[in-house]
Design a protein around this motif. Sequence first.
Motif, PDB file in Angstrom:
ATOM      1  N   HIS A 216       7.556  -3.129   8.823  1.00 45.87           N
ATOM      2  CA  HIS A 216       8.492  -2.717   9.187  1.00 45.87           C
ATOM      3  C   HIS A 216       9.546  -2.576   8.048  1.00 45.87           C
ATOM      4  O   HIS A 216      10.772  -1.533   8.053  1.00 45.87           O
ATOM      5  N   LEU A 217       8.688  -3.151   6.567  1.00 42.24           N
ATOM      6  CA  LEU A 217       9.559  -3.213   5.344  1.00 42.24           C
ATOM      7  C   LEU A 217       8.611  -1.693   4.771  1.00 42.24           C
ATOM      8  O   LEU A 217       7.369  -1.739   5.283  1.00 42.24           O
ATOM      9  N   PRO A 218       8.864  -1.517   3.801  1.00 44.11           N
ATOM     10  CA  PRO A 218       8.645  -0.429   3.034  1.00 44.11           C
ATOM     11  C   PRO A 218       7.382  -0.295   1.845  1.00 44.11           C
ATOM     12  O   PRO A 218       7.748  -0.530   1.092  1.00 44.11           O
ATOM     13  N   ILE A 219       6.572  -1.343   2.683  1.00 42.13           N
ATOM     14  CA  ILE A 219       5.063  -1.106   1.948  1.00 42.13           C
ATOM     15  C   ILE A 219       4.492  -0.503   1.645  1.00 42.13           C
ATOM     16  O   ILE A 219       4.580   1.092   2.654  1.00 42.13           O
ATOM     17  N   THR A 220       3.344   0.277   0.469  1.00 41.91           N
ATOM     18  CA  THR A 220       2.398   0.879   0.291  1.00 41.91           C
ATOM     19  C   THR A 220       1.234   0.134   0.468  1.00 41.91           C
ATOM     20  O   THR A 220       1.443  -0.957   0.565  1.00 41.91           O
ATOM     21  N   VAL A 221       0.126   0.753   0.414  1.00 36.96           N
ATOM     22  CA  VAL A 221      -1.151   0.506   0.937  1.00 36.96           C
ATOM     23  C   VAL A 221      -1.434  -0.108  -0.863  1.00 36.96           C
ATOM     24  O   VAL A 221      -2.421  -1.267  -0.511  1.00 36.96           O
ATOM     25  N   ASP A 222      -0.402  -0.020  -1.971  1.00 41.61           N
ATOM     26  CA  ASP A 222      -0.782  -0.964  -3.358  1.00 41.61           C
ATOM     27  C   ASP A 222      -0.317  -2.231  -2.618  1.00 41.61           C
ATOM     28  O   ASP A 222      -0.984  -3.419  -3.248  1.00 41.61           O
ATOM     29  N   ASP A 223       0.676  -2.246  -2.477  1.00 44.50           N
ATOM     30  CA  ASP A 223       1.567  -3.607  -1.773  1.00 44.50           C
ATOM     31  C   ASP A 223      -0.126  -4.456  -0.909  1.00 44.50           C
ATOM     32  O   ASP A 223       0.467  -5.394  -1.538  1.00 44.50           O
ATOM     33  N   VAL A 224      -0.009  -4.255   0.254  1.00 44.16           N
ATOM     34  CA  VAL A 224      -1.231  -4.647   0.986  1.00 44.16           C
ATOM     35  C   VAL A 224      -2.562  -5.429   0.099  1.00 44.16           C
ATOM     36  O   VAL A 224      -2.889  -6.353   0.135  1.00 44.16           O
ATOM     37  N   ALA A 225      -2.823  -4.412  -1.064  1.00 42.28           N
ATOM     38  CA  ALA A 225      -3.842  -4.817  -1.672  1.00 42.28           C
ATOM     39  C   ALA A 225      -3.970  -6.307  -2.418  1.00 42.28           C
ATOM     40  O   ALA A 225      -4.525  -6.995  -2.794  1.00 42.28           O
ATOM     41  N   ALA A 226      -2.312  -5.657  -3.011  1.00 41.68           N
ATOM     42  CA  ALA A 226      -2.156  -6.361  -4.339  1.00 41.68           C
ATOM     43  C   ALA A 226      -1.387  -7.941  -3.686  1.00 41.68           C
ATOM     44  O   ALA A 226      -2.057  -9.192  -4.436  1.00 41.68           O
ATOM     45  N   ALA A 227      -1.541  -8.232  -1.888  1.00 39.54           N
ATOM     46  CA  ALA A 227      -0.897  -9.483  -1.204  1.00 39.54           C
ATOM     47  C   ALA A 227      -2.288  -9.741  -1.406  1.00 39.54           C
ATOM     48  O   ALA A 227      -2.382 -11.215  -1.053  1.00 39.54           O
ATOM     49  N   CYS A 228      -3.526  -9.537  -0.886  1.00 36.27           N
ATOM     50  CA  CYS A 228      -5.272  -9.857  -1.342  1.00 36.27           C
ATOM     51  C   CYS A 228      -5.297 -10.154  -2.094  1.00 36.27           C
ATOM     52  O   CYS A 228      -6.669  -9.890  -1.961  1.00 36.27           O
ATOM     53  N   PHE A 229      -5.375  -9.775  -3.276  1.00 39.18           N
ATOM     54  CA  PHE A 229      -5.371 -10.137  -4.573  1.00 39.18           C
ATOM     55  C   PHE A 229      -7.279  -9.159  -4.584  1.00 39.18           C
ATOM     56  O   PHE A 229      -7.758  -9.673  -5.327  1.00 39.18           O
ATOM     57  N   ILE A 230      -7.126  -7.644  -4.419  1.00 36.70           N
ATOM     58  CA  ILE A 230      -7.524  -7.070  -4.477  1.00 36.70           C
ATOM     59  C   ILE A 230      -7.988  -5.669  -4.946  1.00 36.70           C
ATOM     60  O   ILE A 230      -6.347  -5.625  -5.041  1.00 36.70           O
ATOM     61  N   SER A 231      -8.315  -5.017  -5.872  1.00 40.81           N
ATOM     62  CA  SER A 231      -7.803  -3.072  -6.009  1.00 40.81           C
ATOM     63  C   SER A 231      -7.624  -2.594  -4.718  1.00 40.81           C
ATOM     64  O   SER A 231      -8.312  -2.700  -3.745  1.00 40.81           O
ATOM     65  N   THR A 232      -6.704  -1.488  -4.936  1.00 41.71           N
ATOM     66  CA  THR A 232      -6.856  -0.625  -4.049  1.00 41.71           C
ATOM     67  C   THR A 232      -7.682   0.062  -3.284  1.00 41.71           C
ATOM     68  O   THR A 232      -8.798  -0.342  -2.169  1.00 41.71           O
ATOM     69  N   ARG A 233      -9.221   0.247  -4.276  1.00 42.08           N
ATOM     70  CA  ARG A 233     -10.058   1.204  -4.191  1.00 42.08           C
ATOM     71  C   ARG A 233     -10.734  -0.144  -3.849  1.00 42.08           C
ATOM     72  O   ARG A 233     -11.345   0.697  -2.877  1.00 42.08           O
ATOM     73  N   GLY A 234     -10.763  -1.115  -4.005  1.00 43.52           N
ATOM     74  CA  GLY A 234     -11.839  -1.929  -3.079  1.00 43.52           C
ATOM     75  C   GLY A 234     -11.172  -2.646  -1.722  1.00 43.52           C
ATOM     76  O   GLY A 234     -12.497  -2.436  -0.676  1.00 43.52           O
ATOM     77  N   LEU A 235     -10.287  -2.187  -1.332  1.00 46.07           N
ATOM     78  CA  LEU A 235      -9.147  -2.647  -0.468  1.00 46.07           C
ATOM     79  C   LEU A 235      -9.616  -1.743   0.761  1.00 46.07           C
ATOM     80  O   LEU A 235     -10.352  -1.938   2.306  1.00 46.07           O
ATOM     81  N   HIS A 236      -9.658  -0.371   0.297  1.00 46.41           N
ATOM     82  CA  HIS A 236     -10.545   1.271   1.038  1.00 46.41           C
ATOM     83  C   HIS A 236     -11.222   0.327   1.450  1.00 46.41           C
ATOM     84  O   HIS A 236     -11.801   0.603   2.660  1.00 46.41           O
TER      85      HIS A 236
END
Length: 306
Positions: A216-236
């Motif tokens: 419900h918040l304006p989060i991005t995929v980058d935010d999700v990756a940061a929360a998981c301590f991983i790069s965006t590419r690694g999360l993909h």
Amino acid sequence: MRFESSDVDSVQSTWRQFVPSAQLQSVDPLRFHFDWHSSDLDGVAFVRYDLDAQVRSLAAPDGQLLVCRVDAPHARSWTDSRDLDATRPWITDGRPVRASWDREAQVRALVFDHRAAETTLRRITGDDSLVLRSTSLSPRSAAHARRWELAFARLEEQLAAELTPALRAARGRDALIATVAAFDSTFDEALLRVAQRRAAPSTVRRALAYIDENAHLPITVDDVAAACFISTRGLHYAFRRALDTTPAAALRRARLAGAHAELSRGTTTPIADIARRWGFSHPSRFAAAYRRAYGSAPSDARRVAA
């Protein structure tokens, strides 16, 4: 079964053996010629026919899953609420779909017994709670539509040979897999649940939990990756490997689910406001995404809740 006929009643009675709700309406009997080919597999009927006529038809299957493609000049397919892309196949497990054409047409269809299909997909997913339901009338994309048509053509070639009962059952299962691969359904959700429970690494589980809590918040995929301590590419990569989807698709699905839940509560908040609250800045794009996910307009959920 193969036959040709110019008798409207015999043609309609044949089609109703496969889809009891099928109706041929506004048929011109002076220009009517029908060439039928069908085959029974294990839990699915293969149907192809050529029909030279001016026709308006209706199908609303009960206890069945029907996939159909009408290939004709100026063909039209539609439901009570919207037109479908007549150049692609469509699917329904009960919602009435109408079609019309005024010249020669080739109709290709697969008719699945709903209970048998559900049982097969439960075995595939290992999810005994799966309730099979089509969530969109249209294919996922033009590429998915083409793949379904290629699968249909391969099945037709295979049926030209004599098949043992075991091979017929296998071909029926292949047809079902090709169909659920091409169209959105609750099978996808079951696969996702199973993947989360059995196969997803801890990074993906953390990402899904973060998405559920913050959609419900304006989060991005980058935010999700940061929360998981991983790069965006690694999360993909992790999502593709574990779930065969993307973090963006998971985030969009969670936001649609949140908007759907809010609409289903019967709120009087404008739909555009609900869409914005769940991250959809363009109401038309939200409506299109909602329709693909749930097979109806956002306003329909509100009417049901009322």
